[in-house]
Write an enzyme that holds these catalytic residues in place. Sequence first.
Site, PDB file in Angstrom:
ATOM      1  N   LYS A 154      37.834  36.073  39.009  1.00 20.30           N
ATOM      2  CA  LYS A 154      37.283  37.344  39.488  1.00 20.30           C
ATOM      3  C   LYS A 154      36.205  37.070  40.524  1.00 20.30           C
ATOM      4  O   LYS A 154      35.421  36.122  40.397  1.00 20.30           O
ATOM      5  CB  LYS A 154      36.710  38.100  38.290  1.00 20.30           C
ATOM      6  CG  LYS A 154      36.228  39.513  38.551  1.00 20.30           C
ATOM      7  CD  LYS A 154      35.798  40.127  37.234  1.00 20.30           C
ATOM      8  CE  LYS A 154      35.301  41.556  37.360  1.00 20.30           C
ATOM      9  NZ  LYS A 154      34.959  42.122  36.038  1.00 20.30           N
ATOM     10  N   SER A 167      36.705  46.337  34.957  1.00 24.24           N
ATOM     11  CA  SER A 167      36.523  45.994  36.352  1.00 24.24           C
ATOM     12  C   SER A 167      37.271  44.739  36.798  1.00 24.24           C
ATOM     13  O   SER A 167      37.253  44.403  37.990  1.00 24.24           O
ATOM     14  CB  SER A 167      35.017  45.815  36.639  1.00 24.24           C
ATOM     15  OG  SER A 167      34.465  44.744  35.893  1.00 24.24           O
ATOM     16  N   ILE A 194      31.807  43.410  30.238  1.00 26.69           N
ATOM     17  CA  ILE A 194      30.518  43.844  29.692  1.00 26.69           C
ATOM     18  C   ILE A 194      30.657  45.110  28.850  1.00 26.69           C
ATOM     19  O   ILE A 194      29.750  45.488  28.133  1.00 26.69           O
ATOM     20  CB  ILE A 194      29.480  44.029  30.823  1.00 26.69           C
ATOM     21  CG1 ILE A 194      28.054  44.019  30.279  1.00 26.69           C
ATOM     22  CG2 ILE A 194      29.752  45.305  31.612  1.00 26.69           C
ATOM     23  CD1 ILE A 194      26.993  43.962  31.363  1.00 26.69           C
ATOM     24  N   GLY A 195      31.814  45.763  28.948  1.00 27.02           N
ATOM     25  CA  GLY A 195      32.070  46.946  28.129  1.00 27.02           C
ATOM     26  C   GLY A 195      33.548  47.160  27.890  1.00 27.02           C
ATOM     27  O   GLY A 195      33.959  48.180  27.346  1.00 27.02           O
ATOM     28  N   SER A 247      35.804  45.173  30.384  1.00 29.48           N
ATOM     29  CA  SER A 247      36.353  44.906  31.709  1.00 29.48           C
ATOM     30  C   SER A 247      37.421  43.827  31.765  1.00 29.48           C
ATOM     31  O   SER A 247      38.107  43.698  32.776  1.00 29.48           O
ATOM     32  CB  SER A 247      35.222  44.539  32.675  1.00 29.48           C
ATOM     33  OG  SER A 247      34.439  45.670  32.968  1.00 29.48           O
TER      34      SER A 247
END
Length: 465
Positions: free
Chosen positions: A80, A155, A176-177, A179
Amino acid sequence: MDVPHHLTATQLLAAYRDKALSPLDYAASLIAHIEHWEPHLKALYAYRPEAFLAEARESSERWARNDPRGTLDGVPVTLKELIATRGTPVPLGTGLGDQRPAEEDAPPAARLAEDAALLLGKTTCPDFGMLSSGLSSFHGLTRNPWNLACNTGGSSSGAGAAAAAGYGPLHVGTDIGGSVRLPAAWCGVVGFKPTLGRIPIDPYYVGRCAGPMTRSVDDAALLMTSLARTDRRDAMRLPPETIDWTDLRLELQGMRLGVMLEAGCGLPLDEPIRLAVEQAARCLEAAGATLVPIAPVLTREMLDGLDRFWRARQWSELETLTPAQRERVLPAIVDWAEEGARLSGVEAVRGFQQTLNMRRATEAAFEQVDAVISPTTPNVAFPTDWASPTNDPQRPFEHIAYTLPWNMGEQPAISLNGGYSDDGMPLGVQLIGPRFADHLVLKLAKALEQRREIAPRWPSLPTGG
């Protein structure tokens, strides 16, 4: 031999050892495959095929001498774009601010380089990694290979699309949540978020993890052998531990498996996903697990509190931009973050406090059970040009209720494909374990992958322009 881009990393390494395929042959085939897909998907950033071919040629020479340099020599990998690689800028999905090339590899990139994996390229993400969408003001729109009219999620949007479309076997995202797991679910691949600190990451932050995104659990486990090695740049890293990640044998007899079908808040659960999770749970029950219905761990207060804190945090970053630069950020992010400028410090702190409340709730869930099974996403799909499944900047996190708590609680969680909707879209099933039980979660995922026996099926190459 299978079509080369359908091979797993394990199969590739075996083919290299047996001289049935060379890294250079595979790289040339992969580049041709990507040339057909990439105009439709736009999943890659800093993709340099000539440099990739040159590295593959060197790897082929090593394999010809039976002298591979590392455990992943010649196996392509993508990272990423938020994961720094020396010599390449990190645009954070926006291309704003200082775009000097990174001076060193971030920990995941460094570990893969040590093992001689071949960096195919970087993968796209939305602005600041703050959307679960393929939208980016810098990269453009990344599309879902299962249906170009559908969103990848994010993301780690490019990583999800690249894994599903067969841009090599190994991909690394950040989470982080949700992604890693959300795009893995919407793109029909495996996405593993480890215990916080299991894979060192830089910069580190509350809940932020790097994790494998692959087409199989075996390949996710193989990636862990590289990524989980320690690195002192991550002050939140776990102590080094010797784990044979590729040993995925598991005895399910006596395991208590919590079944969490409701998220506690957020979007309602689509029926095809509910059925997929229930069927997956029954598969594990048939193998010896005891199913235990459990209540949600997330509340509306928790989700809204973290939303407020994240708005304030994001506005603190947007505030460093000039007005002209801010106009280049996706409107959905600016509209959402602007409220952060109006929040008091006390309100922001109260919002952050909800991360600790999530941690308490997720830890308590494992008083009853050894592991948890749940949906990954509440919805099957959403339009490709939407910023989130609600497309409402004031309700941007209604879809992360199944994934977010385990970031804040630091537990390992994995998403894998649980089947398909009537429209042919993948349905994500999530497995979660207690903190530090990363190996257990991978073993449980392997057990489910084997017992679900979903026939291998991957997106068809788009035709036409």
